[in-house]
Design an enzyme around this catalytic site. Structure first.
Site, PDB file in Angstrom:
ATOM      1  N   HIS A 162       0.671  -1.306   0.091  1.00 51.70           N
ATOM      2  CA  HIS A 162      -0.055   0.019  -0.034  1.00 51.70           C
ATOM      3  C   HIS A 162       0.853   1.406   0.050  1.00 51.70           C
ATOM      4  O   HIS A 162       1.943   1.316   0.509  1.00 51.70           O
ATOM      5  CB  HIS A 162      -0.911   0.015   1.254  1.00 51.70           C
ATOM      6  CG  HIS A 162      -0.184   0.114   2.648  1.00 51.70           C
ATOM      7  ND1 HIS A 162       0.131   1.187   3.092  1.00 51.70           N
ATOM      8  CD2 HIS A 162       0.183  -0.923   3.408  1.00 51.70           C
ATOM      9  CE1 HIS A 162       1.047   0.998   4.088  1.00 51.70           C
ATOM     10  NE2 HIS A 162       1.013  -0.158   4.234  1.00 51.70           N
ATOM     11  N   HIS A 166      12.093  -1.322 -12.515  1.00 49.49           N
ATOM     12  CA  HIS A 166      12.080  -2.692 -12.769  1.00 49.49           C
ATOM     13  C   HIS A 166      12.121  -3.413 -11.251  1.00 49.49           C
ATOM     14  O   HIS A 166      13.341  -3.484 -10.889  1.00 49.49           O
ATOM     15  CB  HIS A 166      13.232  -3.427 -13.464  1.00 49.49           C
ATOM     16  CG  HIS A 166      13.192  -4.924 -14.089  1.00 49.49           C
ATOM     17  ND1 HIS A 166      13.787  -5.369 -15.222  1.00 49.49           N
ATOM     18  CD2 HIS A 166      12.187  -5.759 -13.521  1.00 49.49           C
ATOM     19  CE1 HIS A 166      13.422  -6.673 -14.989  1.00 49.49           C
ATOM     20  NE2 HIS A 166      12.420  -7.089 -13.996  1.00 49.49           N
TER      21      HIS A 166
END
Length: 211
Positions: free
Chosen positions: A133, A142
């Site tokens: 979150h 990446h």
């Protein structure tokens, strides 16, 4: 929907699997290792410049290159509008309705992106990584397989988080930085460095975007 992949690589194979899992198809794989345009099986293959002959309104483009700096260079070279890029999300991924995923981004199998996280453009969320979150993942990042960003983490442009690395809550990681596989990041990491270990420590500066 049809897709053109830029970069005929192993990474591209996984992206193609994600595309097919959504009921779509890849019609071309373009890479400058090919001198001219030709057909191989169900694909067209050829140099990247061949995109001018293949791209239409019903076709999306995905850059299937794992290296962040190279992916950025190809995008700058193509000069396509954002609408031309596809966002590919494997059906097994769990994406919170309150999160945001940018264009050109690829979300691989079993990825989790939790509430109120923001993922930028041309990002790779690789197999089974977790973005908890309130995270921010900027463009050209990446996140490697099975890496974990815990709550409120910020990862700036062009950085790679190595496979099975973990990042503690609210840590900020700078741009164009490399976090080594299996590392545990417990404090902020600046721009343009490589950090490895448990806990992660800076071992060198990255003087070029090639590492």
């Amino acid at each position: 929907m049809n897709y053109i992949l830029i970069g005929d690589s192993g990474h591209g194979k996984v992206i193609e699997d994600c595309i097919r899992a959504n009921g779509h198809q890849v019609i071309a794989k373009l890479d400058d290792k090919y001198p001219s345009l030709f057909k191989m099986g169900s694909y067209m293959k050829g140099p990247i410049a061949s995109i001018e002959n293949l791209l239409d309104k019903k076709t999306k483009v995905v850059i299937s290159i794992g290296h962040n700096a190279f992916r950025q260079k190809i995008i700058e070279r193509l000069q396509l509008t954002e609408e031309r890029y596809g966002t590919v999300i494997h059906p097994s991924a769990i994406i919170s309705a309150s999160s945001k995923i940018g264009y050109g981004t690829v979300v691989m199998p079993n990825v989790v992106v939790n509430a109120d996280s923001v993922v930028g453009n041309h990002v790779i969320l690789n197999t089974s990584c977790i973005v908890e979150h309130d995270c921010t993942v900027q463009n050209f990042v990446h996140i490697s397989p099975s890496a974990v960003l815990t709550g409120g983490v910020s990862v700036q442009e062009g950085t790679q988080i190595g496979a099975r690395a973990s990042v503690n809550p609210t840590v900020e990681i700078g741009k164009w930085t490399m976090i080594g596989a299996g590392s545990a990041v417990i404090q902020n990491i600046p721009d343009h460095v490589t950090a490895v270990g448990v806990p992660a420590k800076i071992i060198k500066e990255r003087r070029t975007l090639n590492g």
